[in-house]
Write a protein that holds these residues in place. Structure first.
Motif, PDB file in Angstrom:
ATOM      1  N   TYR A 100       0.792  -1.227   0.000  1.00  0.00           N
ATOM      2  CA  TYR A 100       0.000   0.000   0.000  1.00  0.00           C
ATOM      3  C   TYR A 100       0.823   1.276   0.000  1.00  0.00           C
ATOM      4  CZ  TYR A 100      -3.782  -3.166   0.482  1.00  0.00           C
ATOM      5  OH  TYR A 100      -4.645  -4.194   0.233  1.00  0.00           O
ATOM      6  N   HIS A 101       2.115   1.162   0.313  1.00  0.00           N
ATOM      7  CA  HIS A 101       2.950   2.361   0.341  1.00  0.00           C
ATOM      8  C   HIS A 101       4.205   2.232  -0.511  1.00  0.00           C
ATOM      9  CE1 HIS A 101       0.528   4.475   3.313  1.00  0.00           C
ATOM     10  NE2 HIS A 101       0.369   3.314   3.900  1.00  0.00           N
ATOM     11  N   ARG A 102       4.427   1.074  -1.087  1.00  0.00           N
ATOM     12  CA  ARG A 102       5.566   0.863  -1.982  1.00  0.00           C
ATOM     13  C   ARG A 102       6.871   1.288  -1.328  1.00  0.00           C
ATOM     14  NH1 ARG A 102       3.278  -2.714  -4.490  1.00  0.00           N
ATOM     15  NH2 ARG A 102       4.989  -2.686  -6.013  1.00  0.00           N
ATOM     16  N   VAL A 103       6.971   1.118  -0.021  1.00  0.00           N
ATOM     17  CA  VAL A 103       8.177   1.495   0.706  1.00  0.00           C
ATOM     18  C   VAL A 103       9.037   0.255   0.913  1.00  0.00           C
ATOM     19  CG1 VAL A 103       7.037   1.192   2.950  1.00  0.00           C
ATOM     20  CG2 VAL A 103       9.055   2.625   2.791  1.00  0.00           C
ATOM     21  N   PRO A 104      10.345   0.348   0.702  1.00  0.00           N
ATOM     22  CA  PRO A 104      11.224  -0.807   0.943  1.00  0.00           C
ATOM     23  C   PRO A 104      11.224  -1.190   2.421  1.00  0.00           C
ATOM     24  CG  PRO A 104      12.323   0.831  -0.427  1.00  0.00           C
ATOM     25  CD  PRO A 104      11.081   1.479   0.101  1.00  0.00           C
ATOM     26  N   VAL A 105      11.092  -2.471   2.696  1.00  0.00           N
ATOM     27  CA  VAL A 105      11.015  -2.980   4.060  1.00  0.00           C
ATOM     28  C   VAL A 105      12.097  -4.030   4.268  1.00  0.00           C
ATOM     29  CG1 VAL A 105       9.578  -4.184   5.759  1.00  0.00           C
ATOM     30  CG2 VAL A 105       8.522  -2.583   4.142  1.00  0.00           C
ATOM     31  N   THR A 106      12.798  -3.918   5.392  1.00  0.00           N
ATOM     32  CA  THR A 106      13.697  -4.973   5.827  1.00  0.00           C
ATOM     33  C   THR A 106      12.989  -5.762   6.916  1.00  0.00           C
ATOM     34  OG1 THR A 106      15.635  -3.590   5.374  1.00  0.00           O
ATOM     35  CG2 THR A 106      15.956  -5.522   6.780  1.00  0.00           C
ATOM     36  N   LEU A 107      12.730  -7.033   6.681  1.00  0.00           N
ATOM     37  CA  LEU A 107      12.029  -7.892   7.632  1.00  0.00           C
ATOM     38  C   LEU A 107      13.070  -8.763   8.332  1.00  0.00           C
ATOM     39  CD1 LEU A 107       9.366  -8.967   8.815  1.00  0.00           C
ATOM     40  CD2 LEU A 107       9.225 -10.517   6.869  1.00  0.00           C
ATOM     41  N   ALA A 108      13.237  -8.535   9.633  1.00  0.00           N
ATOM     42  CA  ALA A 108      14.331  -9.160  10.364  1.00  0.00           C
ATOM     43  C   ALA A 108      13.824 -10.092  11.449  1.00  0.00           C
ATOM     44  CB  ALA A 108      15.223  -8.083  10.990  1.00  0.00           C
ATOM     45  N   ASP A 109      14.561 -11.176  11.662  1.00  0.00           N
ATOM     46  CA  ASP A 109      14.265 -12.116  12.729  1.00  0.00           C
ATOM     47  C   ASP A 109      15.578 -12.761  13.153  1.00  0.00           C
ATOM     48  OD1 ASP A 109      11.209 -13.553  13.386  1.00  0.00           O
ATOM     49  OD2 ASP A 109      13.023 -14.351  14.315  1.00  0.00           O
ATOM     50  N   ARG A 110      15.556 -13.432  14.298  1.00  0.00           N
ATOM     51  CA  ARG A 110      16.801 -14.065  14.753  1.00  0.00           C
ATOM     52  C   ARG A 110      17.089 -15.366  14.019  1.00  0.00           C
ATOM     53  NH1 ARG A 110      15.333 -16.337  20.831  1.00  0.00           N
ATOM     54  NH2 ARG A 110      13.703 -17.818  20.216  1.00  0.00           N
ATOM     55  N   GLU A 111      16.085 -15.921  13.361  1.00  0.00           N
ATOM     56  CA  GLU A 111      16.264 -17.135  12.571  1.00  0.00           C
ATOM     57  C   GLU A 111      16.163 -16.791  11.095  1.00  0.00           C
ATOM     58  OE1 GLU A 111      17.095 -19.963  13.805  1.00  0.00           O
ATOM     59  OE2 GLU A 111      16.790 -19.468  15.927  1.00  0.00           O
TER      60      GLU A 111
END
Length: 398
Positions: free
Chosen positions: A28-39
């Motif tokens: 909906y916002h076309r914004v780059p996202v970094t999706l982070a997790d410990r695994e």
């Protein structure tokens, strides 16, 4: 208030809700996202907007490094991490949003917000979150507010066990809200009431539910409405019988004193389900134009598809809360620094965001809040109905 430049967003927690938040921001916002997790997790091939990475938030240096190049952090981790992650975001001058229902974590974040150069805004989900916006909105519609009752339920649609419940969201979150004292206002005085108490039965659109006190749902609303309301409370909706079964586990078997064991019991015996529905209900009573009146709002939210993936109702409803706040912050309709409570968000502004139509039924009665024509850019037209679907009630034949 001025627009805030947000070119990159870091989402911590790649679980179901965190993944939905990342995809909703991208869609909906076309914004780059970094999706982070410990695994480590598998990246979707060819996804130019959502990049996956590994970050251990217990390592503050690693978290600081991950924040570099991001203007905003959305924390979708369990509540235990909220205060620590918010402290690092504040240090780096990164805007911070989270979904926590934990009262202590919110208090710690608020205490650290003095002098902050960025926004610290916890409790941006459903409850706390959207329910606080709704409560503040209804409170403002009365000359003298007597009673404000807020009810939210994340319910499995087919609960066949004795608990009348399947897990549709965090096990830790559910235990947390069932075990901690709950804020309320009674006869004009702020009080602390016990979880699972205040049991009531209510009928909504012809269906019967029970409701009882749970912790954290009001966020900072009690403080905001102090001196303006006679009675204010928040309760969780469940199917009848659930509260008594949980009281047996928590109090009669004293598992409230052994929460790790309670978690093991629940995870072993209670299945998770992706067949769910979310109900949001609010009732306000008071004087308006010299006459005693009551006003209610209700919405039912169902699951749907987002970026080609099936999402549950609770995933979409929770993600929409924080993504709507993101839009309002980015477009300059919220303060640009310091602590911000959810009730600072005008309900009309939230419903007018690109994802606000998820909660369209909470708008003015008959007003058709957040119509599809108000949407800019992508819409949920083919994946998630832009108008919240109301429950059809069948009338008996004569």
């Amino acid at each position: 208030m001025s627009p805030i430049l947000i070119r990159n967003v870091l989402v911590l927690g790649a679980g179901k809700v965190g993944g939905t938040v990342a995809d909703m921001l991208a869609e909906y916002h076309r914004v780059p996202v970094t999706l982070a997790d410990r695994e480590p997790s598998r990246s979707e091939p060819g996804d130019r907007l959502v990049r996956r990475t590994v970050v251990d938030v217990a390592d503050s240096a690693a978290l600081e490094a991950a924040l570099a190049g991001h203007e905003l952090l959305v924390n979708a981790l369990p509540f235990q991490f909220a205060a620590g992650v918010a402290a690092v975001a504040r240090k780096r001058g990164v805007h911070y949003l989270d979904l926590t229902e934990d009262v202590a974590a919110t208090a710690a974040i608020r205490a650290s917000a003095a002098g902050a150069e960025s926004v610290l805004m916890p409790q941006c989900g459903l409850a706390p979150g959207v329910i606080g916006m709704l409560g503040a909105h209804l409170a403002g519609r009365f000359d003298e507010l007597h009673d404000l009752h807020l009810r939210v339920g994340a319910l499995s649609r087919h609960a066949t066990n004795a608990l009348r419940y399947n897990f549709t969201w965090s096990v830790d979150g559910l235990i947390n809200e069932y075990c901690h004292p709950c804020a309320a206002i009674v006869q004009g005085r702020p009080v602390s009431v016990q979880p699972l108490e205040g049991h009531e039965t209510l009928v909504l659109d012809g269906d019967t539910y029970e409701a009882f006190n749970t912790s954290g749902g009001l966020g900072t609303l009690c403080e905001t409405l102090a001196g303006r309301v006679r009675n204010l409370d928040y309760k969780t909706l469940r199917y009848p019988g659930h509260r008594d079964a949980m009281a047996l586990l928590l109090h009669d078997l004293r598992l409230v004193e052994r929460r790790d064991l309670l978690r093991q019991v629940l995870e072993h015996a209670v299945p998770h389900s992706r067949e769910d529905t979310v109900i949001v209900f609010a009732s306000a009573t008071g004087l308006r134009g010299g006459r005693l009146e009551q006003e209610t709002r209700m919405a039912r939210i169902q699951g749907g598809r987002l970026r080609g993936v099936d999402r549950t109702a609770i995933e979409l409803a929770t993600a929409a809360g924080v993504v709507g706040v993101f839009e309002l912050l980015r477009t300059g309709r919220l303060p640009a620094r310091g602590f911000v409570g959810q009730e600072r968000v005008a309900l009309e502004d939230f419903l007018g965001t690109r994802v606000g139509s998820c909660y369209a039924a909470l708008g003015e009665p008959g007003g058709g809040a957040a119509p599809a024509s108000a949407h800019r850019g992508a819409t949920f037209a083919h994946t998630w109905p832009p108008q919240a679907r109301r429950h059809a009630r069948k009338e008996p034949r004569a």
